[in-house]
Scaffold this motif. Structure first.
Motif, PDB file in Angstrom:
ATOM      1  N   ASN A 297       2.866 -12.300  27.683  1.00  0.00           N
ATOM      2  CA  ASN A 297       2.004 -12.727  28.788  1.00  0.00           C
ATOM      3  C   ASN A 297       2.085 -14.254  28.929  1.00  0.00           C
ATOM      4  O   ASN A 297       1.815 -14.992  27.983  1.00  0.00           O
ATOM      5  CB  ASN A 297       0.565 -12.286  28.510  1.00  0.00           C
TER       6      ASN A 297
ATOM      7  N   THR B  64       0.483 -15.843  31.663  1.00  0.00           N
ATOM      8  CA  THR B  64      -0.529 -16.236  32.641  1.00  0.00           C
ATOM      9  C   THR B  64      -1.460 -17.283  32.046  1.00  0.00           C
ATOM     10  O   THR B  64      -1.596 -17.405  30.828  1.00  0.00           O
ATOM     11  CB  THR B  64      -1.364 -15.021  33.090  1.00  0.00           C
TER      12      THR B  64
ATOM     13  N   ASN C  74      -4.924 -18.733  30.924  1.00  0.00           N
ATOM     14  CA  ASN C  74      -6.138 -18.140  30.339  1.00  0.00           C
ATOM     15  C   ASN C  74      -5.907 -16.722  29.836  1.00  0.00           C
ATOM     16  O   ASN C  74      -6.862 -15.962  29.670  1.00  0.00           O
ATOM     17  CB  ASN C  74      -7.292 -18.154  31.354  1.00  0.00           C
ATOM     18  N   ASP C  75      -4.630 -16.371  29.616  1.00  0.00           N
ATOM     19  CA  ASP C  75      -4.305 -15.033  29.089  1.00  0.00           C
ATOM     20  C   ASP C  75      -4.928 -13.916  29.920  1.00  0.00           C
ATOM     21  O   ASP C  75      -5.509 -12.961  29.389  1.00  0.00           O
ATOM     22  CB  ASP C  75      -4.754 -14.910  27.635  1.00  0.00           C
ATOM     23  N   SER C  76      -4.821 -14.032  31.228  1.00  0.00           N
ATOM     24  CA  SER C  76      -5.305 -12.956  32.100  1.00  0.00           C
ATOM     25  C   SER C  76      -4.518 -11.682  31.828  1.00  0.00           C
ATOM     26  O   SER C  76      -3.335 -11.733  31.480  1.00  0.00           O
ATOM     27  CB  SER C  76      -5.154 -13.359  33.568  1.00  0.00           C
ATOM     28  N   ARG C  77      -5.140 -10.555  31.985  1.00  0.00           N
ATOM     29  CA  ARG C  77      -4.487  -9.298  31.648  1.00  0.00           C
ATOM     30  C   ARG C  77      -3.401  -8.955  32.654  1.00  0.00           C
ATOM     31  O   ARG C  77      -3.599  -9.036  33.861  1.00  0.00           O
ATOM     32  CB  ARG C  77      -5.518  -8.172  31.583  1.00  0.00           C
TER      33      ARG C  77
ATOM     34  N   THR D 251      -1.688  -5.741  29.018  1.00  0.00           N
ATOM     35  CA  THR D 251      -1.741  -6.619  27.864  1.00  0.00           C
ATOM     36  C   THR D 251      -2.256  -7.993  28.250  1.00  0.00           C
ATOM     37  O   THR D 251      -2.012  -8.470  29.362  1.00  0.00           O
ATOM     38  CB  THR D 251      -0.350  -6.758  27.204  1.00  0.00           C
ATOM     39  N   SER D 252      -2.979  -8.612  27.335  1.00  0.00           N
ATOM     40  CA  SER D 252      -3.417  -9.988  27.508  1.00  0.00           C
ATOM     41  C   SER D 252      -2.595 -10.948  26.663  1.00  0.00           C
ATOM     42  O   SER D 252      -2.676 -12.161  26.853  1.00  0.00           O
ATOM     43  CB  SER D 252      -4.902 -10.123  27.127  1.00  0.00           C
ATOM     44  N   ARG D 253      -1.781 -10.411  25.740  1.00  0.00           N
ATOM     45  CA  ARG D 253      -0.957 -11.267  24.876  1.00  0.00           C
ATOM     46  C   ARG D 253       0.503 -10.843  24.942  1.00  0.00           C
ATOM     47  O   ARG D 253       1.315 -11.490  25.564  1.00  0.00           O
ATOM     48  CB  ARG D 253      -1.467 -11.202  23.435  1.00  0.00           C
TER      49      ARG D 253
END
Length: 239
Positions: free
Chosen positions: A151, A153, A155-158, A198-200
């Motif tokens: 990921n 994005t 702010n670790d957006s999903r 996933t956020s990561r």
């Protein structure tokens, strides 16, 4: 003859201006007053103190757990609100795409194997993800490719989407996941891909049947939940 054991103690109390008074008390009761009662009192005090310490520890444990429970409930609430917002956004976008109808997919030649979908767009020029730790292993009967979708994005957006891996060796073409390719329509429906969120990062492993050839060409394609192309990458490896 043996003298009988003394079982009582007697004493006379003299007070000024009062006649003498005679009292007697049993030795067992006296022992109780001198030893039993203090011992019993001490035991009660110890039990009360131990009980107080025990309940104090329970109270402290509950106080430590309470913030964790509240934090967990708050996190679950935030996740539900985020999911609700995502569903609302995707519903609005899907309604807009359906109102536009199926249009010419210029710039989406890489999706020739995929069924057309209303309002599909190519958003892969600025992807919000990348592939890392790519590894291809050739076995006697299988060819395996593994990698991580990372990921990227803010702010670790999903990230959510449908994943496909297409392998080409000479004239042979195979699609992962198994069953994604519709033999009757001779095309791939984007909703038949491997769904992920996933956020990561998301590890992926795809297995293909090995066929004769010296080089395998892999195409990793990721479509959004409304059918937009959000990522594509070619990988060429000797086998």
């Amino acid at each position: 003859m043996k003298s009988k054991a003394i079982k009582k103690l007697s004493f006379v109390l003299y007070e000024d201006k009062f006649p003498p008074r005679y009292y007697s008390i049993s030795k067992s009761f006296l022992r109780f007053l001198l030893f039993g009662l203090p011992t019993f009192t001490l035991i009660c005090l110890v039990l009360v103190a131990a009980g107080g310490i025990y309940f104090k520890q329970i109270q402290r444990l509950a106080e430590r757990k309470e913030p964790a429970i509240i934090k967990k409930l708050k996190s679950e609430k935030d996740d539900l609100l985020l999911t609700q917002a995502e569903i609302q956004n995707e519903r609005d976008l899907l309604q807009k795409k359906l109102s536009e109808g199926v249009q010419s997919e210029s710039g989406l030649s890489s999706l020739a194997l995929f069924k057309q979908s209303p309002g599909r767009k190519d958003l892969s020029s600025s992807p919000e993800m990348q592939l890392e730790e790519i590894e291809v292993i050739s076995q006697p009967d299988l060819i395996n490719i593994s990698f991580k979708i990372v990921n990227m994005t803010k702010n670790d957006s999903r990230l959510t989407g449908y994943l496909f891996v297409i392998m080409q060796i000479q004239d042979n073409l195979q699609v992962w996941p198994a069953g994604a390719f519709d033999n009757e329509a001779m095309q791939i429906s984007f909703a038949n891909g491997e769904f992920f969120a996933t956020s990561r990062f998301r590890p992926v492993r795809a297995d293909f049947r090995k066929v004769p050839g010296s080089t395998a060409l892999f195409k990793v394609v990721i479509l959004g939940r409304t059918g937009d192309l959000i990522f594509k990458q070619l990988i060429s490896k000797p086998i």
